[in-house]
Write a protein that holds these residues in place. Structure first.
Motif, PDB file in Angstrom:
ATOM      1  N   SER A   1      81.554  27.733  24.410  1.00 25.52           N
ATOM      2  CA  SER A   1      82.799  27.344  25.082  1.00 25.52           C
ATOM      3  C   SER A   1      82.833  25.864  25.446  1.00 25.52           C
ATOM      4  CB  SER A   1      83.003  28.185  26.338  1.00 25.52           C
ATOM      5  OG  SER A   1      81.905  27.993  27.238  1.00 25.52           O
ATOM      6  N   ASP A   2      81.709  25.300  25.897  1.00 20.18           N
ATOM      7  CA  ASP A   2      81.723  23.899  26.322  1.00 20.18           C
ATOM      8  C   ASP A   2      80.613  23.057  25.697  1.00 20.18           C
ATOM      9  OD1 ASP A   2      79.537  24.955  27.561  1.00 20.18           O
ATOM     10  OD2 ASP A   2      80.297  24.714  29.600  1.00 20.18           O
ATOM     11  N   LYS A   3      79.845  23.675  24.765  1.00 14.51           N
ATOM     12  CA  LYS A   3      78.800  22.981  24.010  1.00 14.51           C
ATOM     13  C   LYS A   3      77.675  22.444  24.900  1.00 14.51           C
ATOM     14  CE  LYS A   3      80.798  23.644  20.087  1.00 14.51           C
ATOM     15  NZ  LYS A   3      80.221  24.598  19.127  1.00 14.51           N
TER      16      LYS A   3
ATOM     17  N   ARG B   1      76.060  26.770  24.623  1.00 15.76           N
ATOM     18  CA  ARG B   1      77.223  27.592  24.932  1.00 15.76           C
ATOM     19  C   ARG B   1      78.377  27.184  24.026  1.00 15.76           C
ATOM     20  NH1 ARG B   1      76.892  28.219  30.626  1.00 15.76           N
ATOM     21  NH2 ARG B   1      77.594  26.052  30.775  1.00 15.76           N
TER      22      ARG B   1
ATOM     23  N   LYS C   1      79.876  40.104  22.424  1.00 19.77           N
ATOM     24  CA  LYS C   1      80.654  38.875  22.209  1.00 19.77           C
ATOM     25  C   LYS C   1      79.710  37.702  22.014  1.00 19.77           C
ATOM     26  CE  LYS C   1      84.149  35.933  24.356  1.00 19.77           C
ATOM     27  NZ  LYS C   1      84.998  35.713  25.559  1.00 19.77           N
TER      28      LYS C   1
ATOM     29  N   ILE D   1      78.441  34.218  22.481  1.00 16.07           N
ATOM     30  CA  ILE D   1      78.683  33.201  23.524  1.00 16.07           C
ATOM     31  C   ILE D   1      77.765  31.987  23.381  1.00 16.07           C
ATOM     32  CG2 ILE D   1      79.599  34.837  25.203  1.00 16.07           C
ATOM     33  CD1 ILE D   1      76.857  34.944  26.480  1.00 16.07           C
TER      34      ILE D   1
END
Length: 291
Positions: free
Chosen positions: A38-40, A36, A72, A74
């Motif tokens: 956003s937070d790896k 992900r 998008k 993600i």
């Protein structure tokens, strides 16, 4: 001039890169690791999925961005779990989901070369038997017999339809000594002409000529054999019901006979030629088919 050429190459490279960097559809195999953005955080997918991806490094093609259904990015992933399906998708029909297509036609067409109708008839005939009185020492005027008929006609564009009919007839009567049974098997050409045709009813004339390979009378231990030619003239009414096509009619038949053999002892001399006439009513069922 050199600056223009360099600018042209730069624009061409930019256009090629933009084309290469356009997201496209792939299949991600079960077990593919997604990270992900956003937070790896990373996880492995249990089932294979289809997704749009973008190559971050087109020259190596080793790293991909994974897009959601809204377009998008993600996740990202490595090339190990990516299966290219672009060429497979291109061979599928290009159907626009926004267009309403008419339902497929229910009409089916086929080439038909010949049309026929087959009719199954049951006749009840009254036969004039007086020509046989000299053979059986009797004074019989008539006898009633059943006749079963199968007739198949070719339905043509001519004014008449033509085909073949097969008949089997039996009749029995009593004389002063014993019972006599008549058996007739005959077949031959048939001709039909409609003299009236409506939407559900019709009226037709029928002509026929038949050869009888079997025309015999038996009584006790004696048996007579005949050569026979039969001629038929009929009038039939047809109506189309919810249970098929049915016919009612009447037929006049002429039996031209020649006695060929007899086992009856002491039989009276018989004229060389005999004529038996019959008239009767019939009911039938018609079945139509084609080739």
């Amino acid at each position: 001039m050199k600056q223009v050429f360099v600018l042209f190459l730069a624009l061409f490279a930019l256009a090629s890169t933009a084309a290469e960097l356009k997201p496209y559809r792939v299949y991600l195999k079960p077990g593919t690791i997604l990270t992900r953005l956003s937070d790896k955080k990373s996880f492995a997918i249990e089932k294979g999925i289809y997704a749009n991806v973008l190559e971050t490094n087109p020259s190596k093609r080793d790293h991909f961005l994974v897009y959601d259904k809204n377009g998008k990015a993600i996740y990202d992933t490595l090339a190990d779990g990516v299966v290219e399906i672009e060429k497979d998708v291109q061979v599928l029909p290009n159907v626009d989901a926004e267009i309403s297509y008419p339902p497929p036609s229910q009409l089916k067409a086929k080439n038909k070369y010949a049309f026929f109708d087959t009719q199954f008839n049951l006749h009840l005939d009254r036969l004039g038997m007086s020509p046989l009185n000299s053979i059986y020492n009797q004074e019989l005027t008539s006898a009633v017999g059943n006749r079963w008929e199968i007739r198949t006609l070719y339905v043509s564009t001519l004014p008449v339809n033509f085909g073949l009919g097969i008949n089997y007839q039996t009749a029995t009567w009593e004389n002063d000594i014993d019972e006599v049974k008549l058996s007739i098997l005959s077949f031959g050409p048939q001709i039909q002409r409609y003299i009236y045709q409506g939407e559900t009813t019709a009226l037709s004339l029928h002509l026929g000529g038949e050869f009888a390979p079997l025309y015999t009378t038996t009584s006790g231990t004696s048996k007579e054999k005949y050569q026979a030619i039969l001629f038929d003239l009929g009038l039939e009414a047809l109506w189309d019901s919810g249970y098929g096509k049915w016919t009612l009619g009447t037929h006049f038949r002429r039996h031209d006979l020649t006695l060929t053999s007899t086992t009856r002892p002491g039989s009276n001399p018989v004229p060389e030629e005999l004529v038996i006439n019959s008239i009767g009513a019939m009911v039938g069922y018609k079945y139509e088919w084609d080739l």
